[in-house]
Motif scaffolding. Sequence first.
Motif, PDB file in Angstrom:
ATOM      1  N   LEU A   1       0.803  -1.228   0.000  1.00 19.52           N
ATOM      2  CA  LEU A   1       0.000   0.000   0.000  1.00 19.52           C
ATOM      3  C   LEU A   1       0.830   1.269   0.000  1.00 19.52           C
ATOM      4  O   LEU A   1       0.442   2.276  -0.609  1.00 19.52           O
ATOM      5  N   ASP A   2       1.978   1.242   0.686  1.00 24.16           N
ATOM      6  CA  ASP A   2       2.773   2.473   0.755  1.00 24.16           C
ATOM      7  C   ASP A   2       3.459   2.798  -0.576  1.00 24.16           C
ATOM      8  O   ASP A   2       4.160   3.818  -0.681  1.00 24.16           O
ATOM      9  N   HIS A   3       3.216   1.952  -1.599  1.00 26.43           N
ATOM     10  CA  HIS A   3       3.766   2.222  -2.935  1.00 26.43           C
ATOM     11  C   HIS A   3       2.674   2.411  -3.987  1.00 26.43           C
ATOM     12  O   HIS A   3       2.972   2.787  -5.119  1.00 26.43           O
ATOM     13  N   VAL A   4       1.424   2.137  -3.600  1.00 26.57           N
ATOM     14  CA  VAL A   4       0.339   2.191  -4.608  1.00 26.57           C
ATOM     15  C   VAL A   4      -0.909   2.953  -4.149  1.00 26.57           C
ATOM     16  O   VAL A   4      -1.848   3.120  -4.926  1.00 26.57           O
ATOM     17  N   ALA A   5      -0.939   3.407  -2.911  1.00 22.71           N
ATOM     18  CA  ALA A   5      -2.195   3.920  -2.343  1.00 22.71           C
ATOM     19  C   ALA A   5      -2.787   5.091  -3.127  1.00 22.71           C
ATOM     20  O   ALA A   5      -4.001   5.288  -3.129  1.00 22.71           O
ATOM     21  N   ASP A   6      -1.948   5.887  -3.780  1.00 21.05           N
ATOM     22  CA  ASP A   6      -2.464   7.051  -4.511  1.00 21.05           C
ATOM     23  C   ASP A   6      -2.647   6.797  -6.014  1.00 21.05           C
ATOM     24  O   ASP A   6      -2.943   7.745  -6.751  1.00 21.05           O
ATOM     25  N   VAL A   7      -2.472   5.568  -6.453  1.00 23.34           N
ATOM     26  CA  VAL A   7      -2.608   5.318  -7.898  1.00 23.34           C
ATOM     27  C   VAL A   7      -4.021   5.639  -8.374  1.00 23.34           C
ATOM     28  O   VAL A   7      -4.216   6.392  -9.339  1.00 23.34           O
ATOM     29  N   MET A   8      -5.028   5.106  -7.692  1.00 25.54           N
ATOM     30  CA  MET A   8      -6.412   5.376  -8.108  1.00 25.54           C
ATOM     31  C   MET A   8      -6.733   6.868  -7.970  1.00 25.54           C
ATOM     32  O   MET A   8      -7.485   7.426  -8.774  1.00 25.54           O
ATOM     33  N   CYS A   9      -6.167   7.497  -6.953  1.00 21.40           N
ATOM     34  CA  CYS A   9      -6.402   8.945  -6.766  1.00 21.40           C
ATOM     35  C   CYS A   9      -5.806   9.746  -7.922  1.00 21.40           C
ATOM     36  O   CYS A   9      -6.406  10.722  -8.392  1.00 21.40           O
ATOM     37  N   LEU A  10      -4.638   9.334  -8.392  1.00 26.54           N
ATOM     38  CA  LEU A  10      -4.015  10.010  -9.537  1.00 26.54           C
ATOM     39  C   LEU A  10      -4.845   9.792 -10.803  1.00 26.54           C
ATOM     40  O   LEU A  10      -5.090  10.744 -11.568  1.00 26.54           O
ATOM     41  N   LEU A  11      -5.310   8.559 -11.002  1.00 21.59           N
ATOM     42  CA  LEU A  11      -6.141   8.290 -12.184  1.00 21.59           C
ATOM     43  C   LEU A  11      -7.410   9.141 -12.153  1.00 21.59           C
ATOM     44  O   LEU A  11      -7.850   9.684 -13.166  1.00 21.59           O
ATOM     45  N   LYS A  12      -7.979   9.268 -10.946  1.00 23.63           N
ATOM     46  CA  LYS A  12      -9.209  10.064 -10.843  1.00 23.63           C
ATOM     47  C   LYS A  12      -8.931  11.554 -11.059  1.00 23.63           C
ATOM     48  O   LYS A  12      -9.686  12.244 -11.755  1.00 23.63           O
ATOM     49  N   ALA A  13      -7.845  12.046 -10.469  1.00 26.93           N
ATOM     50  CA  ALA A  13      -7.496  13.466 -10.653  1.00 26.93           C
ATOM     51  C   ALA A  13      -7.303  13.766 -12.139  1.00 26.93           C
ATOM     52  O   ALA A  13      -7.743  14.808 -12.642  1.00 26.93           O
ATOM     53  N   ASN A  14      -6.646  12.846 -12.844  1.00 29.56           N
ATOM     54  CA  ASN A  14      -6.433  13.052 -14.279  1.00 29.56           C
ATOM     55  C   ASN A  14      -7.756  13.017 -15.050  1.00 29.56           C
ATOM     56  O   ASN A  14      -7.985  13.842 -15.939  1.00 29.56           O
ATOM     57  N   TRP A  15      -8.606  12.078 -14.687  1.00 27.92           N
ATOM     58  CA  TRP A  15      -9.929  12.005 -15.340  1.00 27.92           C
ATOM     59  C   TRP A  15     -10.676  13.322 -15.150  1.00 27.92           C
ATOM     60  O   TRP A  15     -11.268  13.871 -16.091  1.00 27.92           O
TER      61      TRP A  15
END
Length: 248
Positions: free
Chosen positions: A63-77
């Motif tokens: 988690l400490d390496h991936v927790a913001d991946v979905m957040c980044l995808l959403k911010a970009n969307w």
Amino acid sequence: MKITFLGTGVAIPQKGRVQSGLLMEIDEKKVLFDCGGGVLNRIFESGNSHTDINTIVLSHLHLDHVADVMCLLKANWLCDKFDSTIYGPSGTREWLDRLMDIYPYMKEKVSVDVVEVAPEEEFRLIDVCDVKCAAGIHSVPSLAYQVRSEDKTVVYSGDTEPCDDIMALAQGCDMLIHECSFPLEFEMTNHTTPDMLRPYIRNSGIRAVYLTHLYPHMQGYEEEALEYLKEEFEGEVHIPSDLMVVEI
Ligand SMILES: [Zn+2]
Ligand SMILES: [Zn+2]
């Protein structure tokens, strides 16, 4: 090549260090290595735009390496950027598919190309660099990456004990970004301490070592770690803080 240390911390919160994230800029193209909690905000704080980042390379799925991946995808969307590519070890595709199943509105809006890579595999990344993988020694499959642009080579260890396969990639490199989770002589497996690392960087020809992925246990022991490593290492040794930028 420009490296921005976005997050130099770990799963346990601490002042000044968010979870793992590293931005590499090569010929004005940007690649994000790991995207733990807090990294999306660090991208903003570093003066970069998240909309410029559509390539993410994951060392492993903790988690400490991936927790913001979905957040980044959403911010970009939300800013009309829908396409991304995520590189990662075996299991990355299933991990993302299952997250997308939980968030069907994301699945409908974004398009993510997942590329699973394996130890010893080599691939061309965003047409500006060549990457070679090596297996780390960690509690889950974890990859280190050697990134070679025209005349510079950077190696990022991910989470691991120091090991021969990663150090083979790092021999003579310009910059080794290696995790150093715990202080000198801390009893530990799956991670790195300065005494575990020192024999591997001795006579390695590495120009500079940057220690990252620091647990709160390292607070107050940073200088000790640097001095200890410098005793037997000719190159530079640094402990970057979040948002530090290094150009090589
Ligand atoms: Zn980990
Ligand atoms: Zn970690």
